[in-house]
Design a protein around this motif. Structure first.
Motif, PDB file in Angstrom:
ATOM      1  N   ILE A 257    -113.449 -34.615 -57.580  1.00  0.00           N
ATOM      2  CA  ILE A 257    -113.735 -34.437 -56.154  1.00  0.00           C
ATOM      3  C   ILE A 257    -112.550 -33.791 -55.443  1.00  0.00           C
ATOM      4  CG2 ILE A 257    -114.136 -35.683 -53.988  1.00  0.00           C
ATOM      5  CD1 ILE A 257    -115.745 -37.725 -55.630  1.00  0.00           C
ATOM      6  N   PHE A 258    -111.339 -34.241 -55.790  1.00  0.00           N
ATOM      7  CA  PHE A 258    -110.146 -33.683 -55.168  1.00  0.00           C
ATOM      8  C   PHE A 258    -110.001 -32.199 -55.488  1.00  0.00           C
ATOM      9  CE2 PHE A 258    -105.600 -32.601 -55.679  1.00  0.00           C
ATOM     10  CZ  PHE A 258    -105.222 -32.705 -54.351  1.00  0.00           C
ATOM     11  N   GLY A 259    -110.216 -31.823 -56.745  1.00  0.00           N
ATOM     12  CA  GLY A 259    -110.086 -30.416 -57.130  1.00  0.00           C
ATOM     13  C   GLY A 259    -111.091 -29.527 -56.413  1.00  0.00           C
ATOM     14  N   ILE A 260    -112.346 -30.003 -56.325  1.00  0.00           N
ATOM     15  CA  ILE A 260    -113.382 -29.221 -55.642  1.00  0.00           C
ATOM     16  C   ILE A 260    -113.095 -29.138 -54.149  1.00  0.00           C
ATOM     17  CG2 ILE A 260    -115.838 -29.179 -55.050  1.00  0.00           C
ATOM     18  CD1 ILE A 260    -116.416 -30.427 -57.763  1.00  0.00           C
ATOM     19  N   ALA A 261    -112.704 -30.269 -53.540  1.00  0.00           N
ATOM     20  CA  ALA A 261    -112.421 -30.292 -52.105  1.00  0.00           C
ATOM     21  C   ALA A 261    -111.246 -29.379 -51.759  1.00  0.00           C
ATOM     22  CB  ALA A 261    -112.129 -31.722 -51.656  1.00  0.00           C
ATOM     23  N   GLN A 262    -110.221 -29.397 -52.595  1.00  0.00           N
ATOM     24  CA  GLN A 262    -109.048 -28.568 -52.347  1.00  0.00           C
ATOM     25  C   GLN A 262    -109.415 -27.087 -52.367  1.00  0.00           C
ATOM     26  OE1 GLN A 262    -106.022 -28.658 -55.400  1.00  0.00           O
ATOM     27  NE2 GLN A 262    -104.379 -28.555 -53.886  1.00  0.00           N
ATOM     28  N   LEU A 263    -110.171 -26.682 -53.359  1.00  0.00           N
ATOM     29  CA  LEU A 263    -110.584 -25.285 -53.458  1.00  0.00           C
ATOM     30  C   LEU A 263    -111.523 -24.911 -52.317  1.00  0.00           C
ATOM     31  CD1 LEU A 263    -110.568 -22.676 -55.138  1.00  0.00           C
ATOM     32  CD2 LEU A 263    -112.498 -23.598 -56.443  1.00  0.00           C
ATOM     33  N   PHE A 264    -112.426 -25.837 -51.957  1.00  0.00           N
ATOM     34  CA  PHE A 264    -113.394 -25.567 -50.883  1.00  0.00           C
ATOM     35  C   PHE A 264    -112.694 -25.370 -49.542  1.00  0.00           C
ATOM     36  CE2 PHE A 264    -116.110 -27.184 -47.449  1.00  0.00           C
ATOM     37  CZ  PHE A 264    -117.174 -26.306 -47.553  1.00  0.00           C
ATOM     38  N   VAL A 265    -111.663 -26.163 -49.266  1.00  0.00           N
ATOM     39  CA  VAL A 265    -110.939 -26.061 -47.995  1.00  0.00           C
ATOM     40  C   VAL A 265    -110.348 -24.673 -47.821  1.00  0.00           C
ATOM     41  CG1 VAL A 265    -108.846 -26.829 -46.814  1.00  0.00           C
ATOM     42  CG2 VAL A 265    -110.469 -28.507 -47.666  1.00  0.00           C
ATOM     43  N   PHE A 266    -109.735 -24.134 -48.877  1.00  0.00           N
ATOM     44  CA  PHE A 266    -109.164 -22.792 -48.796  1.00  0.00           C
ATOM     45  C   PHE A 266    -110.251 -21.736 -48.574  1.00  0.00           C
ATOM     46  CE2 PHE A 266    -105.626 -24.650 -51.424  1.00  0.00           C
ATOM     47  CZ  PHE A 266    -104.662 -24.518 -50.448  1.00  0.00           C
ATOM     48  N   CYS A 267    -111.284 -21.782 -49.383  1.00  0.00           N
ATOM     49  CA  CYS A 267    -112.335 -20.761 -49.310  1.00  0.00           C
ATOM     50  C   CYS A 267    -113.102 -20.833 -47.994  1.00  0.00           C
ATOM     51  CB  CYS A 267    -113.297 -20.915 -50.493  1.00  0.00           C
ATOM     52  SG  CYS A 267    -112.561 -20.539 -52.095  1.00  0.00           S
ATOM     53  N   TRP A 268    -113.359 -22.052 -47.516  1.00  0.00           N
ATOM     54  CA  TRP A 268    -114.129 -22.222 -46.274  1.00  0.00           C
ATOM     55  C   TRP A 268    -113.374 -21.620 -45.081  1.00  0.00           C
ATOM     56  CZ3 TRP A 268    -118.826 -23.765 -44.522  1.00  0.00           C
ATOM     57  CH2 TRP A 268    -118.923 -24.062 -43.149  1.00  0.00           C
ATOM     58  N   HIS A 269    -112.098 -21.946 -44.940  1.00  0.00           N
ATOM     59  CA  HIS A 269    -111.351 -21.476 -43.774  1.00  0.00           C
ATOM     60  C   HIS A 269    -111.041 -19.989 -43.866  1.00  0.00           C
ATOM     61  CE1 HIS A 269    -110.650 -25.871 -43.459  1.00  0.00           C
ATOM     62  NE2 HIS A 269    -110.739 -25.607 -42.179  1.00  0.00           N
ATOM     63  N   SER A 270    -110.830 -19.476 -45.075  1.00  0.00           N
ATOM     64  CA  SER A 270    -110.660 -18.040 -45.227  1.00  0.00           C
ATOM     65  C   SER A 270    -111.945 -17.298 -44.866  1.00  0.00           C
ATOM     66  CB  SER A 270    -110.252 -17.721 -46.666  1.00  0.00           C
ATOM     67  OG  SER A 270    -110.171 -16.327 -46.869  1.00  0.00           O
ATOM     68  N   ASN A 271    -113.070 -17.833 -45.298  1.00  0.00           N
ATOM     69  CA  ASN A 271    -114.366 -17.237 -44.968  1.00  0.00           C
ATOM     70  C   ASN A 271    -114.636 -17.314 -43.465  1.00  0.00           C
ATOM     71  OD1 ASN A 271    -116.970 -16.264 -46.478  1.00  0.00           O
ATOM     72  ND2 ASN A 271    -117.716 -17.639 -44.880  1.00  0.00           N
ATOM     73  N   ASP A 272    -114.202 -18.418 -42.842  1.00  0.00           N
ATOM     74  CA  ASP A 272    -114.379 -18.585 -41.398  1.00  0.00           C
ATOM     75  C   ASP A 272    -113.595 -17.523 -40.623  1.00  0.00           C
ATOM     76  OD1 ASP A 272    -115.346 -20.269 -39.112  1.00  0.00           O
ATOM     77  OD2 ASP A 272    -113.196 -20.514 -38.772  1.00  0.00           O
ATOM     78  N   VAL A 273    -112.388 -17.204 -41.078  1.00  0.00           N
ATOM     79  CA  VAL A 273    -111.590 -16.153 -40.439  1.00  0.00           C
ATOM     80  C   VAL A 273    -112.305 -14.809 -40.554  1.00  0.00           C
ATOM     81  CG1 VAL A 273    -109.423 -14.860 -40.541  1.00  0.00           C
ATOM     82  CG2 VAL A 273    -109.404 -17.343 -40.769  1.00  0.00           C
ATOM     83  N   LEU A 274    -112.909 -14.539 -41.705  1.00  0.00           N
ATOM     84  CA  LEU A 274    -113.627 -13.278 -41.907  1.00  0.00           C
ATOM     85  C   LEU A 274    -114.813 -13.166 -40.953  1.00  0.00           C
ATOM     86  CD1 LEU A 274    -113.949 -10.700 -43.581  1.00  0.00           C
ATOM     87  CD2 LEU A 274    -115.332 -12.012 -45.209  1.00  0.00           C
ATOM     88  N   ILE A 275    -115.560 -14.257 -40.780  1.00  0.00           N
ATOM     89  CA  ILE A 275    -116.716 -14.246 -39.863  1.00  0.00           C
ATOM     90  C   ILE A 275    -116.260 -14.062 -38.424  1.00  0.00           C
ATOM     91  CG2 ILE A 275    -118.578 -15.671 -38.936  1.00  0.00           C
ATOM     92  CD1 ILE A 275    -118.839 -16.931 -41.710  1.00  0.00           C
ATOM     93  N   LYS A 276    -115.182 -14.757 -38.037  1.00  0.00           N
ATOM     94  CA  LYS A 276    -114.687 -14.636 -36.667  1.00  0.00           C
ATOM     95  C   LYS A 276    -114.146 -13.234 -36.397  1.00  0.00           C
ATOM     96  CE  LYS A 276    -113.742 -19.497 -35.777  1.00  0.00           C
ATOM     97  NZ  LYS A 276    -112.725 -20.535 -35.477  1.00  0.00           N
ATOM     98  N   ASN A 277    -113.619 -12.590 -37.423  1.00  0.00           N
ATOM     99  CA  ASN A 277    -113.158 -11.215 -37.258  1.00  0.00           C
ATOM    100  C   ASN A 277    -114.327 -10.288 -36.961  1.00  0.00           C
ATOM    101  OD1 ASN A 277    -110.439  -9.537 -38.031  1.00  0.00           O
ATOM    102  ND2 ASN A 277    -112.303  -8.351 -38.428  1.00  0.00           N
TER     103      ASN A 277
END
Length: 342
Positions: A257-277
């Protein structure tokens, strides 16, 4: 050295590799932060100055955006530290849980048929299965685990908060673009308009400059982390399905769970920046540009062209740090898992 000693036990080999890969990731993170310290200082100084600049606004909409990303950063920081602390406790207490949850294990430990349980699988220059070497090893492993957890939590939360700030800055830039002509029915002179457009252009240029610098610091680390993460998730999933007792299953499940959550946090917020751009480019067209003169409308077109310049956070030269990449990594980890099971 430990891998050579335990090479005949697949479960111990996977445990050793999993911890070793995570440790190497921590080493890479902390050393790149130190070696590229001057560049990191530039990014952090920009974030601090830009955040202070935005907090001076009296506009209620922009102030609400600032308060929103501030609260979100606090929540994600508390959540991530809690997740890391939970993983730390689960990892360090697993041998104790195994001892308390199994009477057969306690009996085997007393009669010498079972070895003293340790947190990690690591080589030590003394007998780590009998006192006092076993207790020295426990203390050493606990200290290393706490140190690694602190490094990981500090680095990761710093990265995520900077990503959230870049997303908030894009929202604020969109709001500023809406107000470049003032409210509907009001008017500003041409000199004020040109000064406002010049400020918007400067804000965006600085944002792109430092987001690219930030990506150049983050990208090599994330590429290395994603490769390691695929293997760690595969090993954790394999050990979870093959675990024989509750303590091992709990550790493997929490680790997975920790490994998946850690990777998801990075990808989610990076993707969020792309959408906001992408949303930010709509800002000039949400202003009252249709009431302006033709010369001002040309300036709006030039500004719109500038705002189309985007910067995508990457994981090395091969992958963008987005949700599709996150899904592909999970697919890859599952493929490794099925291959290992066969």
């Amino acid at each position: 050295m430990e891998l050579y000693v335990i090479r005949s036990d697949l479960d111990l080999v996977l445990t050793n590799l999993k911890i070793s890969m995570l440790s190497v990731v921590c080493i890479v993170k902390v050393n790149t932060f130190v070696l590229w310290q001057s560049n990191w200082r530039e990014v952090l100084d920009y974030v601090t100055a830009a955040d202070n600049f935005e907090r001076e606004t009296r506009d209620p909409v922009r102030k609400n955006v600032v308060n929103s990303y501030t609260k979100y950063c606090r929540r994600i920081t508390y959540f991530y530290w809690a997740l890391v602390f939970t993983t730390f406790l689960t990892t360090t207490l697993t041998p104790l849980m195994r001892y308390l949850s199994s009477s057969n294990f306690r009996e085997n430990l007393r009669n010498g048929t079972e070895n003293f349980p340790h947190i990690f699988s690591s080589w030590m220059p003394f007998d780590k299965y009998h006192s006092p070497g076993c207790w020295i090893t426990v203390i050493w492993h606990t200290v290393l685990c706490a140190y690694g957890a602190g490094i990981m939590a500090a680095y990761d939360t710093c990265i995520v908060v900077i990503m959230v700030f870049f997303g908030g800055k894009l929202d604020l830039l969109r709001e500023r673009c809406k107000d470049m002509f003032g409210e509907y029915g009001s008017s500003i002179n041409h000199r004020e308009f040109e000064e406002y457009v010049r400020q918007l252009h400067t804000i965006h240029v600085m944002l792109i400059k430092y987001s690219r610098l930030f990506n150049s610091l983050l990208s090599p680390v994330m590429f290395f982390y994603m490769v390691m993460c695929s293997l760690m998730l595969c090993a954790s999933a394999y050990q979870l399905t093959s675990a024989q007792n509750a303590a091992q299953k709990l550790l493997m499940a929490e680790y997975l769970i920790f490994g998946i959550a850690q990777l998801f946090v990075f990808c989610w917020h990076s993707n969020d920046v792309l959408i906001k751009n992408e949303n930010m480019t709509l800002g000039p067209y949400e202003s009252v540009w249709f009431t302006s003169r033709s010369r001002q409308q040309k300036d709006v077109l030039l500004l719109s062209g500038q705002l189309r310049i985007t910067n995508i956070f990457t994981a090395g030269p091969f992958a963008h740090l987005t949700l599709p990449t996150f899904i592909n990594i999970l697919k890859g980890a599952y493929s490794y898992y099925t291959l290992l099971r066969k």
